[in-house]
Design a protein around this motif. Sequence first.
Motif, PDB file in Angstrom:
ATOM      1  N   ALA A  73      34.458  19.936  -0.670  1.00 56.10           N
ATOM      2  CA  ALA A  73      33.653  19.162   0.850  1.00 56.10           C
ATOM      3  C   ALA A  73      34.983  19.320   2.013  1.00 56.10           C
ATOM      4  N   PHE A  74      36.044  18.629   0.873  1.00 58.32           N
ATOM      5  CA  PHE A  74      37.268  19.128   1.979  1.00 58.32           C
ATOM      6  C   PHE A  74      37.530  20.089   2.962  1.00 58.32           C
ATOM      7  N   LEU A  75      37.888  21.277   1.907  1.00 57.67           N
ATOM      8  CA  LEU A  75      37.790  22.591   2.427  1.00 57.67           C
ATOM      9  C   LEU A  75      36.901  22.660   4.139  1.00 57.67           C
ATOM     10  N   THR A  76      35.434  22.243   3.269  1.00 58.34           N
ATOM     11  CA  THR A  76      34.297  22.704   4.416  1.00 58.34           C
ATOM     12  C   THR A  76      34.243  21.729   5.303  1.00 58.34           C
ATOM     13  N   SER A  77      34.924  20.459   5.509  1.00 53.14           N
ATOM     14  CA  SER A  77      34.763  20.241   6.577  1.00 53.14           C
ATOM     15  C   SER A  77      35.440  20.286   7.893  1.00 53.14           C
ATOM     16  N   LEU A  78      37.063  21.069   6.727  1.00 53.17           N
ATOM     17  CA  LEU A  78      38.185  21.481   7.567  1.00 53.17           C
ATOM     18  C   LEU A  78      37.432  22.203   8.919  1.00 53.17           C
ATOM     19  N   ALA A  79      36.866  23.456   7.779  1.00 56.45           N
ATOM     20  CA  ALA A  79      36.029  24.756   8.911  1.00 56.45           C
ATOM     21  C   ALA A  79      34.534  24.053   9.610  1.00 56.45           C
ATOM     22  N   VAL A  80      33.794  23.063   9.124  1.00 60.35           N
ATOM     23  CA  VAL A  80      33.002  22.890   9.909  1.00 60.35           C
ATOM     24  C   VAL A  80      33.037  21.954  11.119  1.00 60.35           C
ATOM     25  N   GLU A  81      33.771  20.814  10.839  1.00 64.16           N
ATOM     26  CA  GLU A  81      33.814  19.321  11.025  1.00 64.16           C
ATOM     27  C   GLU A  81      35.395  18.894  12.568  1.00 64.16           C
ATOM     28  N   ARG A  82      36.183  19.897  11.731  1.00 64.94           N
ATOM     29  CA  ARG A  82      37.765  20.058  12.533  1.00 64.94           C
ATOM     30  C   ARG A  82      37.400  21.246  13.158  1.00 64.94           C
ATOM     31  N   ASP A  83      37.276  22.375  12.393  1.00 65.65           N
ATOM     32  CA  ASP A  83      36.960  23.369  13.315  1.00 65.65           C
ATOM     33  C   ASP A  83      38.317  24.315  13.465  1.00 65.65           C
ATOM     34  N   VAL A  84      38.909  24.657  11.733  1.00 68.03           N
ATOM     35  CA  VAL A  84      40.435  25.196  12.029  1.00 68.03           C
ATOM     36  C   VAL A  84      40.519  26.278  11.280  1.00 68.03           C
ATOM     37  N   SER A  85      41.575  27.089  12.590  1.00 71.65           N
ATOM     38  CA  SER A  85      41.237  28.786  11.736  1.00 71.65           C
ATOM     39  C   SER A  85      41.059  28.718  10.747  1.00 71.65           C
ATOM     40  N   ALA A  86      41.177  30.180   9.971  1.00 73.45           N
ATOM     41  CA  ALA A  86      40.717  30.351   8.454  1.00 73.45           C
ATOM     42  C   ALA A  86      42.343  30.485   7.367  1.00 73.45           C
ATOM     43  N   ALA A  87      43.470  30.555   8.398  1.00 71.67           N
ATOM     44  CA  ALA A  87      44.540  30.262   7.817  1.00 71.67           C
ATOM     45  C   ALA A  87      45.487  28.975   7.823  1.00 71.67           C
ATOM     46  N   THR A  88      44.704  27.803   8.478  1.00 72.53           N
ATOM     47  CA  THR A  88      44.846  26.394   8.305  1.00 72.53           C
ATOM     48  C   THR A  88      43.758  26.509   7.013  1.00 72.53           C
ATOM     49  N   GLN A  89      42.967  26.562   6.985  1.00 72.15           N
ATOM     50  CA  GLN A  89      42.184  26.496   5.720  1.00 72.15           C
ATOM     51  C   GLN A  89      42.382  27.561   4.908  1.00 72.15           C
ATOM     52  N   GLY A  90      43.243  28.189   4.419  1.00 72.71           N
ATOM     53  CA  GLY A  90      43.761  28.822   3.429  1.00 72.71           C
ATOM     54  C   GLY A  90      45.037  27.921   3.261  1.00 72.71           C
ATOM     55  N   GLN A  91      46.324  27.385   4.311  1.00 71.35           N
ATOM     56  CA  GLN A  91      47.648  26.597   3.889  1.00 71.35           C
ATOM     57  C   GLN A  91      46.131  25.409   3.366  1.00 71.35           C
ATOM     58  N   LEU A 111      36.871  28.657  -6.108  1.00 74.36           N
ATOM     59  CA  LEU A 111      35.581  27.528  -5.377  1.00 74.36           C
ATOM     60  C   LEU A 111      34.775  28.357  -4.434  1.00 74.36           C
ATOM     61  N   ASP A 112      33.483  28.819  -4.463  1.00 78.01           N
ATOM     62  CA  ASP A 112      32.714  29.222  -3.867  1.00 78.01           C
ATOM     63  C   ASP A 112      31.766  29.338  -3.130  1.00 78.01           C
ATOM     64  N   GLU A 113      31.661  27.377  -3.210  1.00 75.87           N
ATOM     65  CA  GLU A 113      31.043  26.516  -2.491  1.00 75.87           C
ATOM     66  C   GLU A 113      31.211  26.187  -1.058  1.00 75.87           C
ATOM     67  N   VAL A 114      32.456  26.826  -0.574  1.00 78.42           N
ATOM     68  CA  VAL A 114      33.237  26.355   0.297  1.00 78.42           C
ATOM     69  C   VAL A 114      32.645  27.060   1.620  1.00 78.42           C
ATOM     70  N   THR A 115      32.354  26.969   2.820  1.00 80.68           N
ATOM     71  CA  THR A 115      32.483  27.620   3.388  1.00 80.68           C
ATOM     72  C   THR A 115      33.548  27.524   4.766  1.00 80.68           C
ATOM     73  N   ARG A 116      34.279  29.009   4.289  1.00 76.85           N
ATOM     74  CA  ARG A 116      34.885  29.949   4.748  1.00 76.85           C
ATOM     75  C   ARG A 116      35.053  29.730   6.477  1.00 76.85           C
ATOM     76  N   ALA A 117      36.506  29.161   6.738  1.00 76.17           N
ATOM     77  CA  ALA A 117      36.854  29.076   8.950  1.00 76.17           C
ATOM     78  C   ALA A 117      36.247  30.984   9.554  1.00 76.17           C
ATOM     79  N   LYS A 118      36.186  30.929   9.994  1.00 74.64           N
ATOM     80  CA  LYS A 118      35.658  32.831  10.743  1.00 74.64           C
ATOM     81  C   LYS A 118      37.172  32.947  10.957  1.00 74.64           C
ATOM     82  N   ARG A 119      37.620  33.963  10.315  1.00 76.58           N
ATOM     83  CA  ARG A 119      38.377  34.795  10.956  1.00 76.58           C
ATOM     84  C   ARG A 119      38.023  35.623  12.684  1.00 76.58           C
ATOM     85  N   PRO A 120      38.678  35.464  13.326  1.00 78.79           N
ATOM     86  CA  PRO A 120      38.950  36.075  14.947  1.00 78.79           C
ATOM     87  C   PRO A 120      38.597  37.878  14.357  1.00 78.79           C
ATOM     88  N   ALA A 121      37.354  38.420  15.525  1.00 76.08           N
ATOM     89  CA  ALA A 121      37.333  39.665  15.569  1.00 76.08           C
ATOM     90  C   ALA A 121      38.393  40.546  15.915  1.00 76.08           C
TER      91      ALA A 121
END
Length: 151
Positions: A73-91, A111-121
């Motif tokens: 829930a915490f890691l998903t909220s970082l990606a969805v609500e706070r819109d952090v980068s993939a590197a930040t979520q990984g840290q 942790l397979d239910e985590v919504t991962r932050a998108k990496r930039p193209a």
Amino acid sequence: MVSDIVENPSSLSPSPSPVATGAPRLLDLVRERLRLKHYSVRTEKAYLGWIRRYIIHHGRRHPANMGRREVEAFLTSLAVERDVSAATQGQALSAILFLYREVLEQPLPWLDEVTRAKRPARLPSVLLRAEVQRLIAAADDPLNLIVSLLH
């Protein structure tokens, strides 16, 4: 009941804090383990910050009383609500894994239910041979030599 309070006045006081009992606090244990494993000061500061945010995010509950759902829930909220980068979520994930594996000695399942932050193209920054030739041809005499040398 009133007689119990009179006979045992300590029953009114809240449970003693870790500081009062001499037990080390969780973040102090994390800091100690990070230093024991020779992590850098910057990593220590970052990990302590992420662990603190994780605990606060879940209403200051102790991480030993939380598990997979709370981490996801915490890691998903970082990606969805706070819109952090993939590197930040990984840290943040690395900090929480360190907490559970190294300090609390509780393995976390994958942790397979985590919504991962998108990496930039990443777009390639290489020009085709024909594009380079057109670029050199379009440059005037003194510039085309410079462009040729830079290429």
